[in-house]
Design an enzyme around this catalytic site. Sequence first.
Site, PDB file in Angstrom:
ATOM      1  N   THR A  55     -35.863 -11.968  -0.623  1.00 57.51           N
ATOM      2  CA  THR A  55     -34.843 -11.366   0.243  1.00 57.51           C
ATOM      3  C   THR A  55     -33.809 -12.409   0.656  1.00 57.51           C
ATOM      4  O   THR A  55     -32.594 -12.143   0.611  1.00 57.51           O
ATOM      5  CB  THR A  55     -35.502 -10.751   1.492  1.00 57.51           C
ATOM      6  OG1 THR A  55     -36.564  -9.897   1.071  1.00 57.51           O
ATOM      7  CG2 THR A  55     -34.506  -9.948   2.299  1.00 57.51           C
ATOM      8  N   TYR A 106     -38.908 -14.958   0.339  1.00 59.11           N
ATOM      9  CA  TYR A 106     -38.088 -15.784  -0.559  1.00 59.11           C
ATOM     10  C   TYR A 106     -37.071 -14.905  -1.285  1.00 59.11           C
ATOM     11  O   TYR A 106     -35.868 -15.195  -1.294  1.00 59.11           O
ATOM     12  CB  TYR A 106     -38.988 -16.499  -1.571  1.00 59.11           C
ATOM     13  CG  TYR A 106     -38.227 -17.328  -2.592  1.00 59.11           C
ATOM     14  CD1 TYR A 106     -37.698 -18.578  -2.252  1.00 59.11           C
ATOM     15  CD2 TYR A 106     -38.042 -16.887  -3.901  1.00 59.11           C
ATOM     16  CE1 TYR A 106     -37.003 -19.345  -3.192  1.00 59.11           C
ATOM     17  CE2 TYR A 106     -37.358 -17.641  -4.836  1.00 59.11           C
ATOM     18  CZ  TYR A 106     -36.844 -18.870  -4.474  1.00 59.11           C
ATOM     19  OH  TYR A 106     -36.147 -19.629  -5.409  1.00 59.11           O
ATOM     20  N   LYS A 146     -33.037 -15.097  -0.934  1.00 63.18           N
ATOM     21  CA  LYS A 146     -32.254 -15.494  -2.114  1.00 63.18           C
ATOM     22  C   LYS A 146     -31.240 -14.418  -2.503  1.00 63.18           C
ATOM     23  O   LYS A 146     -30.152 -14.733  -2.995  1.00 63.18           O
ATOM     24  CB  LYS A 146     -33.190 -15.801  -3.278  1.00 63.18           C
ATOM     25  CG  LYS A 146     -33.791 -17.185  -3.191  1.00 63.18           C
ATOM     26  CD  LYS A 146     -32.704 -18.229  -3.420  1.00 63.18           C
ATOM     27  CE  LYS A 146     -33.123 -19.618  -3.118  1.00 63.18           C
ATOM     28  NZ  LYS A 146     -32.015 -20.583  -3.268  1.00 63.18           N
ATOM     29  N   SER A 152     -31.280 -17.155  -7.141  1.00 65.43           N
ATOM     30  CA  SER A 152     -32.515 -17.128  -7.930  1.00 65.43           C
ATOM     31  C   SER A 152     -32.617 -15.785  -8.641  1.00 65.43           C
ATOM     32  O   SER A 152     -32.256 -14.756  -8.067  1.00 65.43           O
ATOM     33  CB  SER A 152     -33.731 -17.306  -7.015  1.00 65.43           C
ATOM     34  OG  SER A 152     -34.914 -17.097  -7.747  1.00 65.43           O
ATOM     35  N   ILE A 178     -36.979 -22.668 -14.104  1.00 69.26           N
ATOM     36  CA  ILE A 178     -36.615 -24.028 -14.508  1.00 69.26           C
ATOM     37  C   ILE A 178     -37.828 -24.927 -14.285  1.00 69.26           C
ATOM     38  O   ILE A 178     -38.376 -24.982 -13.172  1.00 69.26           O
ATOM     39  CB  ILE A 178     -35.418 -24.544 -13.669  1.00 69.26           C
ATOM     40  CG1 ILE A 178     -34.276 -23.522 -13.658  1.00 69.26           C
ATOM     41  CG2 ILE A 178     -34.949 -25.908 -14.190  1.00 69.26           C
ATOM     42  CD1 ILE A 178     -33.700 -23.146 -14.994  1.00 69.26           C
ATOM     43  N   GLY A 238     -31.226 -30.839  -0.499  1.00 66.44           N
ATOM     44  CA  GLY A 238     -32.470 -30.824  -1.279  1.00 66.44           C
ATOM     45  C   GLY A 238     -32.340 -31.651  -2.548  1.00 66.44           C
ATOM     46  O   GLY A 238     -32.844 -31.277  -3.605  1.00 66.44           O
TER      47      GLY A 238
HETATM   48  N1  NAD Z   1     -37.111 -24.164 -10.304  1.00 63.28           N
HETATM   49  C1  NAD Z   1     -36.887 -22.888 -10.530  1.00 63.28           C
HETATM   50  O1  NAD Z   1     -37.489 -22.279 -11.419  1.00 63.28           O
HETATM   51  C2  NAD Z   1     -35.879 -22.124  -9.711  1.00 63.28           C
HETATM   52  C3  NAD Z   1     -35.640 -20.784 -10.056  1.00 63.28           C
HETATM   53  C4  NAD Z   1     -34.703 -20.058  -9.345  1.00 63.28           C
HETATM   54  C5  NAD Z   1     -34.005 -20.650  -8.310  1.00 63.28           C
HETATM   55  N2  NAD Z   1     -34.243 -21.950  -7.996  1.00 63.28           N
HETATM   56  C6  NAD Z   1     -33.463 -22.502  -6.884  1.00 63.28           C
HETATM   57  O2  NAD Z   1     -32.973 -23.788  -7.216  1.00 63.28           O
HETATM   58  C7  NAD Z   1     -32.954 -24.614  -6.050  1.00 63.28           C
HETATM   59  C8  NAD Z   1     -33.763 -25.876  -6.278  1.00 63.28           C
HETATM   60  O3  NAD Z   1     -35.094 -25.489  -6.608  1.00 63.28           O
HETATM   61  P1  NAD Z   1     -36.173 -26.523  -7.144  1.00 63.28           P
HETATM   62  O4  NAD Z   1     -37.051 -25.750  -8.047  1.00 63.28           O
HETATM   63  O5  NAD Z   1     -35.534 -27.756  -7.609  1.00 63.28           O
HETATM   64  O6  NAD Z   1     -36.990 -26.797  -5.798  1.00 63.28           O
HETATM   65  P2  NAD Z   1     -37.930 -28.043  -5.411  1.00 63.28           P
HETATM   66  O7  NAD Z   1     -38.933 -27.478  -4.471  1.00 63.28           O
HETATM   67  O8  NAD Z   1     -38.416 -28.722  -6.639  1.00 63.28           O
HETATM   68  O9  NAD Z   1     -36.915 -29.001  -4.632  1.00 63.28           O
HETATM   69  C9  NAD Z   1     -36.346 -28.563  -3.425  1.00 63.28           C
HETATM   70  C10 NAD Z   1     -35.930 -29.789  -2.629  1.00 63.28           C
HETATM   71  O10 NAD Z   1     -35.468 -29.309  -1.359  1.00 63.28           O
HETATM   72  C11 NAD Z   1     -36.107 -30.048  -0.342  1.00 63.28           C
HETATM   73  N3  NAD Z   1     -36.281 -29.217   0.851  1.00 63.28           N
HETATM   74  C12 NAD Z   1     -36.956 -28.053   0.961  1.00 63.28           C
HETATM   75  N4  NAD Z   1     -36.934 -27.607   2.220  1.00 63.28           N
HETATM   76  C13 NAD Z   1     -36.213 -28.510   2.933  1.00 63.28           C
HETATM   77  C14 NAD Z   1     -35.861 -28.618   4.310  1.00 63.28           C
HETATM   78  N5  NAD Z   1     -36.249 -27.715   5.213  1.00 63.28           N
HETATM   79  N6  NAD Z   1     -35.115 -29.676   4.685  1.00 63.28           N
HETATM   80  C15 NAD Z   1     -34.735 -30.619   3.799  1.00 63.28           C
HETATM   81  N7  NAD Z   1     -35.055 -30.588   2.491  1.00 63.28           N
HETATM   82  C16 NAD Z   1     -35.790 -29.539   2.063  1.00 63.28           C
HETATM   83  C17 NAD Z   1     -37.461 -30.467  -0.912  1.00 63.28           C
HETATM   84  O11 NAD Z   1     -38.002 -31.591  -0.246  1.00 63.28           O
HETATM   85  C18 NAD Z   1     -37.097 -30.739  -2.375  1.00 63.28           C
HETATM   86  O12 NAD Z   1     -36.699 -32.075  -2.578  1.00 63.28           O
HETATM   87  C19 NAD Z   1     -33.501 -23.734  -4.913  1.00 63.28           C
HETATM   88  O13 NAD Z   1     -32.412 -23.148  -4.234  1.00 63.28           O
HETATM   89  C20 NAD Z   1     -34.304 -22.680  -5.642  1.00 63.28           C
HETATM   90  O14 NAD Z   1     -34.403 -21.491  -4.898  1.00 63.28           O
HETATM   91  C21 NAD Z   1     -35.168 -22.701  -8.657  1.00 63.28           C
END
Ligand code: NAD
Length: 249
Positions: free
Chosen positions: A158, A156, A160, A143, A189, A17
């Site tokens: 569960t 989501y 996570k 998360s 974030i 990702g």
């Molecule tokens: N942003 C937040 O506030 C936040 C909070 C808690 C946890 N997280 C965790 O941090 C990580 C990144 O989150 P983010 O906010 O940057 O997410 P985002 O949605 O901005 O980016 C996720 C990336 O993963 C790719 N992706 C999703 N499903 C895919 C699939 N099936 N195959 C290939 N690529 C795929 C998307 O295209 C994207 O580029 C995640 O694990 C998320 O659960 C984020």
Amino acid sequence: MDAQYRSLNGKTVLVSGGASGIGEAIVRAFAAQGSKVGFVDMNAEAGAKLAAELGSNVHFETVDLRDVPAYQAAIEKIRAKLGPITVLVNNAARDDRHTIDQVTPDYWRERFATNIDHQFFAAQAVHKDMQAAGGGSIINMGSTSYLVSDDSFAAYKTSKSAVIGLTRALARELGPHNIRVNCLIPGWIMTERQVTMWLTPEGEAELMKRQCLKRRLVPDDISSTAVFLASADAGAMTAQNFIVDGGWY
Ligand SMILES: NC(=O)c1ccc[n+]([C@@H]2O[C@H](COP(=O)([O-])OP(=O)(O)OC[C@H]3O[C@@H](n4cnc5c(N)ncnc54)[C@H](O)[C@@H]3O)[C@@H](O)[C@H]2O)c1
């Protein structure tokens, strides 16, 4: 980022990702450390653009991680291009909202494929590289969403929460090979997707009331921690959960 870790120079890192959001910041952070970075994403356009910007030490493969054999094949291509993988950042996930009555059995399984299954299969695909190299670091993105009491989106939350169990199981099994496995748990974030899709003035006011730190957290707050956890400076840290949430939880 302030720190430059000599131990990361020349290491091959796999990030899932990595085309946008926190994953993009992680790809950029490892590239700035002199690491070779292979990353995968289903967003072909954004991934290709980022890889072209960062140069020949960065390689991108388009793949939908829900297709495990396709992901395994993409990892094989990255290994062939950049060498044995000794750092893995299991980052990809999707936090789409849903209510209890919207969830079908297919949706539930699909969310687990998106959020947790690939974390296990990527670890399975790289642990022998790490073993042969004398060690490695696996960072699984969790998360705080199931710890703080906000909107409910059970599939989501569960999936996570399962990241913590996976982290502790793999840390125990791979520890004898000097492979460290940790869970990095972001708070809220402010990626482009969060700001566009979920952030409201009321939500932000509530967040600022509850966070100890009164500022928006950004992807670099997470990538700097990921780089540290991958470095030799974190060499005794494994089987742990690291919450980076500005004191929200
Ligand atoms: N942003 C937040 O506030 C936040 C909070 C808690 C946890 N997280 C965790 O941090 C990580 C990144 O989150 P983010 O906010 O940057 O997410 P985002 O949605 O901005 O980016 C996720 C990336 O993963 C790719 N992706 C999703 N499903 C895919 C699939 N099936 N195959 C290939 N690529 C795929 C998307 O295209 C994207 O580029 C995640 O694990 C998320 O659960 C984020």
